[in-house]
Design an enzyme around this catalytic site. Structure first.
Site, PDB file in Angstrom:
ATOM      1  N   GLU A  93     -15.397 -25.321  53.608  1.00 17.59           N
ATOM      2  CA  GLU A  93     -15.159 -23.879  53.419  1.00 17.59           C
ATOM      3  C   GLU A  93     -16.224 -23.216  52.514  1.00 17.59           C
ATOM      4  O   GLU A  93     -16.467 -22.139  52.809  1.00 17.59           O
ATOM      5  CB  GLU A  93     -13.848 -23.926  52.838  1.00 17.59           C
ATOM      6  CG  GLU A  93     -13.090 -22.781  52.804  1.00 17.59           C
ATOM      7  CD  GLU A  93     -11.660 -22.686  52.604  1.00 17.59           C
ATOM      8  OE1 GLU A  93     -10.751 -22.515  53.581  1.00 17.59           O
ATOM      9  OE2 GLU A  93     -11.078 -22.798  51.511  1.00 17.59           O
TER      10      GLU A  93
ATOM     11  N   GLU B 100     -19.013 -22.504  54.608  1.00 19.47           N
ATOM     12  CA  GLU B 100     -18.799 -21.261  55.528  1.00 19.47           C
ATOM     13  C   GLU B 100     -18.881 -19.833  54.780  1.00 19.47           C
ATOM     14  O   GLU B 100     -19.317 -18.929  55.277  1.00 19.47           O
ATOM     15  CB  GLU B 100     -17.254 -21.553  56.194  1.00 19.47           C
ATOM     16  CG  GLU B 100     -16.828 -20.257  57.179  1.00 19.47           C
ATOM     17  CD  GLU B 100     -15.533 -20.475  57.674  1.00 19.47           C
ATOM     18  OE1 GLU B 100     -15.025 -19.915  58.720  1.00 19.47           O
ATOM     19  OE2 GLU B 100     -14.766 -21.474  57.191  1.00 19.47           O
TER      20      GLU B 100
ATOM     21  N   CYS C 116      -5.543 -23.103  54.725  1.00 19.77           N
ATOM     22  CA  CYS C 116      -4.982 -24.543  54.497  1.00 19.77           C
ATOM     23  C   CYS C 116      -3.374 -24.138  54.829  1.00 19.77           C
ATOM     24  O   CYS C 116      -2.752 -25.335  55.007  1.00 19.77           O
ATOM     25  CB  CYS C 116      -5.151 -24.827  52.983  1.00 19.77           C
ATOM     26  SG  CYS C 116      -6.863 -25.328  52.416  1.00 19.77           S
TER      27      CYS C 116
ATOM     28  N   SER D 110     -10.624 -18.455  57.620  1.00 18.72           N
ATOM     29  CA  SER D 110     -11.708 -19.568  57.704  1.00 18.72           C
ATOM     30  C   SER D 110     -11.425 -20.302  59.025  1.00 18.72           C
ATOM     31  O   SER D 110     -10.418 -20.677  59.426  1.00 18.72           O
ATOM     32  CB  SER D 110     -11.511 -20.532  56.479  1.00 18.72           C
ATOM     33  OG  SER D 110     -12.156 -21.708  56.798  1.00 18.72           O
TER      34      SER D 110
ATOM     35  N   LYS E 180       3.824 -27.447  58.221  1.00 19.17           N
ATOM     36  CA  LYS E 180       2.945 -28.433  58.378  1.00 19.17           C
ATOM     37  C   LYS E 180       3.789 -28.828  59.555  1.00 19.17           C
ATOM     38  O   LYS E 180       2.997 -29.520  60.626  1.00 19.17           O
ATOM     39  CB  LYS E 180       2.810 -29.294  57.199  1.00 19.17           C
ATOM     40  CG  LYS E 180       1.780 -28.970  56.266  1.00 19.17           C
ATOM     41  CD  LYS E 180       0.481 -28.593  56.635  1.00 19.17           C
ATOM     42  CE  LYS E 180      -0.320 -28.171  55.542  1.00 19.17           C
ATOM     43  NZ  LYS E 180      -1.724 -27.894  56.085  1.00 19.17           N
TER      44      LYS E 180
ATOM     45  N   GLU F  93       2.432 -26.758  62.449  1.00 20.39           N
ATOM     46  CA  GLU F  93       0.872 -27.036  62.348  1.00 20.39           C
ATOM     47  C   GLU F  93       0.553 -28.411  63.167  1.00 20.39           C
ATOM     48  O   GLU F  93      -0.218 -28.439  64.040  1.00 20.39           O
ATOM     49  CB  GLU F  93       0.251 -27.012  61.218  1.00 20.39           C
ATOM     50  CG  GLU F  93      -1.277 -27.448  61.139  1.00 20.39           C
ATOM     51  CD  GLU F  93      -2.073 -27.520  59.604  1.00 20.39           C
ATOM     52  OE1 GLU F  93      -2.819 -28.364  59.757  1.00 20.39           O
ATOM     53  OE2 GLU F  93      -1.419 -26.759  58.860  1.00 20.39           O
TER      54      GLU F  93
ATOM     55  N   GLU G  89      -4.039 -26.756  69.143  1.00 16.72           N
ATOM     56  CA  GLU G  89      -5.407 -26.683  68.650  1.00 16.72           C
ATOM     57  C   GLU G  89      -5.642 -28.118  67.994  1.00 16.72           C
ATOM     58  O   GLU G  89      -6.724 -28.408  67.618  1.00 16.72           O
ATOM     59  CB  GLU G  89      -5.537 -25.511  67.549  1.00 16.72           C
ATOM     60  CG  GLU G  89      -5.490 -24.202  68.271  1.00 16.72           C
ATOM     61  CD  GLU G  89      -4.204 -23.553  68.134  1.00 16.72           C
ATOM     62  OE1 GLU G  89      -4.229 -22.466  68.542  1.00 16.72           O
ATOM     63  OE2 GLU G  89      -3.258 -24.212  68.308  1.00 16.72           O
TER      64      GLU G  89
ATOM     65  N   CYS H  51       1.801 -25.143  46.870  1.00 19.59           N
ATOM     66  CA  CYS H  51       2.424 -26.240  47.815  1.00 19.59           C
ATOM     67  C   CYS H  51       3.594 -26.921  46.775  1.00 19.59           C
ATOM     68  O   CYS H  51       4.361 -27.577  47.130  1.00 19.59           O
ATOM     69  CB  CYS H  51       1.398 -27.225  48.181  1.00 19.59           C
ATOM     70  SG  CYS H  51       0.407 -26.502  49.269  1.00 19.59           S
TER      71      CYS H  51
END
Length: 567
Positions: A280, A283, A300, A320, A359, A362, A367, A505
């Protein structure tokens, strides 16, 4: 003689010190009134009427929505109040599912707790409501309307704190329900699967999907090599329900418990976070120096990514391309063991223990599948589910001797650990960007303003011949404010960190619930781990350098990045 700014609660003089309502004043006397619809971080709703009190003239009022006034004399425990609360509970239970022993919320249900408190052992009224069909369309949460008491907590959380608007009240009177738009399955709505609705639900009407049965099955298979990773926030959220203090770092005991359950290898997601920091930062610097799309938004948080995809797709190029630490680390672990499985093992099953319901969503995304179409993270288990697994195993958690994470992924930096608290990602990136190494340099970053539990934090950091403007945001309602400000041109940032859950989190919906004022304890525990860490910055982690020259070499984009923009 009447003293200024004083009132009485059950004959006890209490000073009024700016409290919003009688409920807050009464709590100072050591009395905890029953509530369903009241949460200190949500608006005052006054729907459940469980917190009713009497004044000196016998008039009843809801303590949550009544402003305290000088000279008031309040009673909290009269015969009339006890009967009133009992009647409300009986009426709620009359139309409520009674399969309490098999409910996911059993033992932690407010309705169950208050029914026992007021002594309800029988219900006079029949339950003539048809049992609605469960909505199990979401990979993250499950809705069961037969357990809903219409307190509105989930609606206010979704609309006020997150500004997502996936659910609301529908119909009137006895037909009233909590519903999605047009009654669609949750997966077909604007829901981002962050799960804060489940965290605030006092019953089992909205719960985190339980995937532990699949993990137990994998552990029982003799041909399966089972690995796992533990997110930073889990270690400071698990202790509350296992006999330790809330916020205590229980990482060593978690590792010991997982080894006893049969996990072959236990790793720390902070190692994956170190990879995220490297990627990151690269980037960000590339965009900063070469005129790339700014601001760069962190990626994230899966609920945040979902919000951008569903409501602000024009900002997807700003998100990102880095995978989250979980998805990065899962891909690396799966790749490493592709040809290194122990003798007799033909399958590899990888579990991520996360504080977050998002999550789960995710992990199932296309992907994040490998070249064979298999998800790199086989299952995500929340902190609450992990607590259940430990209890079902009969493990006396508080008596375990702490153990260390396993090799070959046994090294992580303090920068990776603080990912679990709002501002942690930004601070870790700043350590890399600035090349900070000394205690003084690290302290200077610490005091830039990125730490703390404020919903929105801003900082300006010098970089070369320019100043870098940074925003740290937690809570999706605040994120939407930032997006609108950027879109209108009123706000200008180079880097924006977003976490869907207030506080980051540590307050994830998969964690045991804590109120706003208790979040600091969990966050401070992660910062203590950082201070005790030998390695402070991600770039100084020798394991990261080994990975880049080994399993990741030449495959950085494939294993560590993702493209959310649909072609």
């Amino acid at each position: 003689m009447q003293i200024a700014n004083m009132m009485e609660v059950d004959g006890i003089p209490v000073k009024i010190e700016g409290e919003r309502n009688l409920l807050e004043v009464i709590s100072k006397t050591g009395i905890k009134l029953p509530v369903f619809c009241y949460h200190s971080d949500l608006s005052i709703y006054g729907a459940c009427r469980m917190c009713m009190v009497e004044d000196e003239r016998g008039r009843m009022m809801a303590a949550c929505s009544t402003v305290p006034m000088e000279g008031m004399k309040i009673k909290t425990n009269t015969g009339k109040l006890r009967q009133y609360r009992r009647n409300i509970l009986e009426l709620l239970l009359a139309s409520h599912c009674r399969d309490c022993t098999t409910c996911e919320k059993s033992g932690k249900c407010s309705l169950q707790e208050l029914a026992a408190q007021v002594g309800i052992s029988t219900i006079r009224f029949p339950n003539d409501k048809e049992a609605p069909v469960k909505d199990e369309s979401s990979p993250a949460i499950v809705r069961d309307a037969s357990k809903c008491i219409l307190c509105g907590d989930c609606v206010r959380e979704c609309n006020e704190i997150q500004h997502v608007g996936a659910i609301d009240f529908a119909h009137r009177g006895s037909k009233a329900v909590i519903s999605t738009a047009f009654g669609k399955p949750l997966i077909e709505t604007v829901c981002v699967h962050g799960g804060q609705c489940a965290a605030h639900c006092p019953t089992g009407a909205i719960v985190v999907r339980n995937d532990t049965a699949k993990v137990w099955k994998a552990l029982d298979r003799k041909d399966t090599f089972v690995t796992c990773e533990i997110a930073p926030a889990v270690r400071v959220g698990i202790g509350k329900e296992l006999g330790l203090g809330d916020g205590e770092n229980a990482m060593g005991r978690i590792i010991a418990a997982l080894h006893r359950m049969g996990f072959d290898k236990v790793f720390d997601t902070a190692t994956g976070a170190d990879l995220t920091v490297i990627e990151e930062t690269n980037e960000f610097v590339n965009r900063l120096e070469n005129g790339g799309k700014l601001p760069l938004f962190t990626s994230c948080c899966p609920a945040w990514v979902q919000l951008v995809e569903k409501k602000y797709p024009e900002f997807l190029p700003n998100v990102s391309t880095c995978r989250s630490p979980m998805s990065m680390f899962s891909a690396v672990i799966k790749e490493y063991y592709k040809d290194k499985l122990p003798e007799g093992k033909t399958r590899h099953y990888h579990v991520a223990f996360m504080p977050c319901t998002g999550k789960k969503f995710e992990a199932k995304r296309d992907e994040f599948k490998d070249e064979n179409g298999v998800n790199v993270t086989d299952d995500v288990i929340t902190t609450q589910e992990l607590i259940g697994m430990i209890k079902r195993s009969g493990i006396m958690f508080g008596e375990l001797e702490p153990e260390a994470v396993d090799l070959p992924f046994g090294t992580m930096s303090g920068a990776g650990v603080i990912f679990g608290v709002t501002g942690g990602v930004t601070e870790a990136v700043l350590r890399k960007v600035s090349g900070a190494a000394s205690r003084t340099e690290l302290a200077q970053i610490e005091y830039t303003g990125v730490r703390g539990m404020d919903d929105v934090k801003e900082a300006v950091i010098p970089y070369g011949d320019r100043n870098v403007r940074i925003a740290v945001v937690s809570g999706l309602a605040n994120a939407r404010t930032i997006l609108r400000g950027i879109k209108s041109g009123e706000m200008h940032y180079d880097l924006v960190e977003v976490m869907a859950c207030p506080g980051g989190c540590i307050s994830g919906a998969g964690q045991p619930y804590i109120s706003h004022r208790h979040r600091e304890k969990r966050g401070e525990s992660l910062y203590r781990s950082d201070r005790a860490s030998t390695i402070k910055t991600s770039q100084d982690n020798p394991l990261v350098n080994e990975l880049y020259s080994g399993v990741i070499a030449g495959r950085e984009h494939e294993l560590l990045h993702v493209d959310y923009i649909k072609k």
